[in-house]
Design an enzyme around this catalytic site. Structure first.
Site, PDB file in Angstrom:
ATOM      1  N   ASP A 144      -9.754   3.167   2.753  1.00 49.75           N
ATOM      2  CA  ASP A 144      -9.680   2.599   4.114  1.00 49.75           C
ATOM      3  C   ASP A 144     -10.080   3.638   5.155  1.00 49.75           C
ATOM      4  O   ASP A 144     -10.743   3.322   6.141  1.00 49.75           O
ATOM      5  CB  ASP A 144      -8.252   2.129   4.423  1.00 49.75           C
ATOM      6  N   LYS A 170       0.797  -1.237   0.000  1.00 53.74           N
ATOM      7  CA  LYS A 170       0.000   0.000   0.000  1.00 53.74           C
ATOM      8  C   LYS A 170       0.828   1.285   0.000  1.00 53.74           C
ATOM      9  O   LYS A 170       0.367   2.312  -0.475  1.00 53.74           O
ATOM     10  CB  LYS A 170      -0.906   0.030   1.231  1.00 53.74           C
TER      11      LYS A 170
HETATM   12  P1  NDP Z   1       1.411  -3.460   6.951  1.00 59.04           P
HETATM   13  O1  NDP Z   1       2.231  -4.584   6.419  1.00 59.04           O
HETATM   14  O2  NDP Z   1       1.543  -2.111   6.364  1.00 59.04           O
HETATM   15  O3  NDP Z   1       1.642  -3.329   8.537  1.00 59.04           O
HETATM   16  C1  NDP Z   1       1.668  -4.491   9.350  1.00 59.04           C
HETATM   17  C2  NDP Z   1       1.639  -4.098  10.806  1.00 59.04           C
HETATM   18  O4  NDP Z   1       1.575  -5.286  11.593  1.00 59.04           O
HETATM   19  C3  NDP Z   1       2.898  -3.338  11.260  1.00 59.04           C
HETATM   20  O5  NDP Z   1       2.546  -2.452  12.289  1.00 59.04           O
HETATM   21  C4  NDP Z   1       3.772  -4.483  11.791  1.00 59.04           C
HETATM   22  O6  NDP Z   1       4.698  -4.073  12.770  1.00 59.04           O
HETATM   23  C5  NDP Z   1       2.716  -5.336  12.460  1.00 59.04           C
HETATM   24  N1  NDP Z   1       3.161  -6.741  12.575  1.00 59.04           N
HETATM   25  C6  NDP Z   1       3.273  -7.643  11.577  1.00 59.04           C
HETATM   26  N2  NDP Z   1       3.681  -8.833  12.077  1.00 59.04           N
HETATM   27  C7  NDP Z   1       3.854  -8.663  13.403  1.00 59.04           C
HETATM   28  C8  NDP Z   1       4.281  -9.505  14.451  1.00 59.04           C
HETATM   29  N3  NDP Z   1       4.630 -10.767  14.236  1.00 59.04           N
HETATM   30  N4  NDP Z   1       4.329  -9.006  15.719  1.00 59.04           N
HETATM   31  C9  NDP Z   1       3.977  -7.710  15.946  1.00 59.04           C
HETATM   32  N5  NDP Z   1       3.579  -6.835  14.989  1.00 59.04           N
HETATM   33  C10 NDP Z   1       3.513  -7.320  13.726  1.00 59.04           C
HETATM   34  O7  NDP Z   1      -0.121  -3.986   6.844  1.00 59.04           O
HETATM   35  P2  NDP Z   1      -1.457  -3.105   6.847  1.00 59.04           P
HETATM   36  O8  NDP Z   1      -1.271  -1.997   7.795  1.00 59.04           O
HETATM   37  O9  NDP Z   1      -1.882  -2.799   5.479  1.00 59.04           O
HETATM   38  O10 NDP Z   1      -2.531  -4.171   7.410  1.00 59.04           O
HETATM   39  C11 NDP Z   1      -2.531  -4.542   8.767  1.00 59.04           C
HETATM   40  C12 NDP Z   1      -3.740  -5.449   9.030  1.00 59.04           C
HETATM   41  O11 NDP Z   1      -4.955  -4.733   8.826  1.00 59.04           O
HETATM   42  C13 NDP Z   1      -3.807  -6.674   8.124  1.00 59.04           C
HETATM   43  O12 NDP Z   1      -4.240  -7.768   8.887  1.00 59.04           O
HETATM   44  C14 NDP Z   1      -4.842  -6.304   7.101  1.00 59.04           C
HETATM   45  O13 NDP Z   1      -5.512  -7.428   6.561  1.00 59.04           O
HETATM   46  C15 NDP Z   1      -5.800  -5.478   7.959  1.00 59.04           C
HETATM   47  N6  NDP Z   1      -6.597  -4.543   7.163  1.00 59.04           N
HETATM   48  C16 NDP Z   1      -7.939  -4.663   7.183  1.00 59.04           C
HETATM   49  C17 NDP Z   1      -8.730  -3.806   6.473  1.00 59.04           C
HETATM   50  C18 NDP Z   1     -10.193  -3.951   6.525  1.00 59.04           C
HETATM   51  O14 NDP Z   1     -10.876  -3.377   5.688  1.00 59.04           O
HETATM   52  N7  NDP Z   1     -10.709  -4.683   7.480  1.00 59.04           N
HETATM   53  C19 NDP Z   1      -8.159  -2.745   5.648  1.00 59.04           C
HETATM   54  C20 NDP Z   1      -6.729  -2.675   5.725  1.00 59.04           C
HETATM   55  C21 NDP Z   1      -5.991  -3.569   6.433  1.00 59.04           C
HETATM   56  P3  NDP Z   1       6.213  -3.632  12.354  1.00 59.04           P
HETATM   57  O15 NDP Z   1       6.109  -2.217  11.839  1.00 59.04           O
HETATM   58  O16 NDP Z   1       6.966  -3.722  13.627  1.00 59.04           O
HETATM   59  O17 NDP Z   1       6.664  -4.601  11.302  1.00 59.04           O
END
Ligand code: NDP
Length: 284
Positions: free
Chosen positions: A111, A75
């Protein structure tokens, strides 16, 4: 506004670009909507690794392609591959919807508004005056924070595994509104959870094929609080199950998913989305 669908000759496609994408419910929602309206549009899923994103985005310029949804982890990266970025998407620094107009690709972020609408449905009010804990600092968390500041939330904590990323997000948010934002490590989120009205999980934890552990110790939560888990899957998410067991009001990401999907549909087709059909397609 997008090019009206009537200008496209023959069948058209909309794509979902992400990695992983196998869990996505968007094809079910969008294909149900296109079918209900009698449109010859197919929503296709493409699992795209980061190095293949430029080529996959370039293919969206084809005349039979209305555009795309962009999901994890593309994104933010996709911004530099597009021709135009709509103001809200530029402010958030994340694009989840691309519209193809005669080979020109415009990036939007549905979003933000999708989250706002779903939050209002859950709380029966907007975010004004409430205290929030947002878990995560990725693309989805950026949209959540922008929505909360736009609605004048009282205070927002942003807790992330990578503290520097949470700090960078809070710095960016200074330009989005007057609400104070404080960055924390994910490990320290439990120290502030009890004082917040609403907890928003915007991490990928709970995503099928990803980590299943909870992002927060639910013993720090109490009845009267509300949990909005952005994660969704075919069933209830682990976070929603745990919070509901503690007596919290909780929803998973399907409510937001449908709202952002309806807004994307309207951008691609230039027509109203059949919201109830979209909701019904995934049972929410
Ligand atoms: P990004 O990849 O941009 O961000 C992922 C986030 O999750 C970061 O803050 C990352 O932390 C954290 N993270 C990932 N793995 C771990 C872990 N093992 N332990 C701790 N923190 C972790 O993804 P998005 O922001 O785009 O999406 C995040 C979630 O939101 C997804 O599950 C997605 O499906 C959901 N979503 C749902 C929507 C809806 O309409 N319902 C719309 C958009 C997203 P770090 O920075 O430390 O890596």
């Amino acid at each position: 506004m997008s090019k009206p669908l009537a200008d496209h000759k023959g069948p058209s496609v909309v794509r979902l670009l992400g990695h992983p994408v196998g869990h996505s419910l968007s094809p079910i929602i969008q294909n149900a909507a296109f079918k209900h309206r009698g449109l010859a549009v197919t929503y296709e899923v493409r699992d795209i690794e980061p190095q293949d994103l430029p080529h996959a985005v370039d293919e969206l310029r084809a005349s039979d392609c209305l555009g795309a949804n962009i999901t994890v982890p593309h994104k933010e990266e996709v911004l530099r591959l597009l021709d135009e970025i709509e103001a809200e998407a530029a402010r958030v620094g994340a694009v989840n919807t691309v519209v193809n107009r005669d080979g020109i690709l415009a990036g939007h972020n549905t979003d933000l508004q999708g989250f706002s609408i779903a939050l209002r449905d859950l709380l029966h009010q907007d975010a004004a005056g409430l205290k929030f804990l947002v878990l995560g600092a990725g693309g989805a968390a950026r949209a959540v924070l922008a929505a909360l500041l736009q609605e004048r939330a009282a205070y927002v904590y942003v807790a992330n595994r990578c503290l520097e990323r949470a700090e960078a997000l809070c710095r960016a948010a200074r330009g989005w509104g007057d609400t104070p934002c404080l960055a924390l490590s994910l490990a320290s989120a439990c120290t502030v959870a009890a004082e917040c009205d609403v907890i928003v999980n915007a991490t990928s934890i709970g995503l099928p094929q990803s980590v299943k552990d909870l992002p927060l110790d639910v013993d720090t939560l109490h009845r009267g609080q509300v949990l909005f888990d952005l994660v969704y899957g075919p069933g209830t998410t682990p976070m929603v199950l745990a919070a509901t067991a503690k007596g919290l009001r909780a929803t998973d990401g399907k409510a937001m998913l449908v709202q952002q999907a309806a807004l994307s549909y309207e951008l691609w087709t230039g027509t109203d989305a059949p919201l109830e059909i979209m909701r019904g397609s995934i049972g929410c």
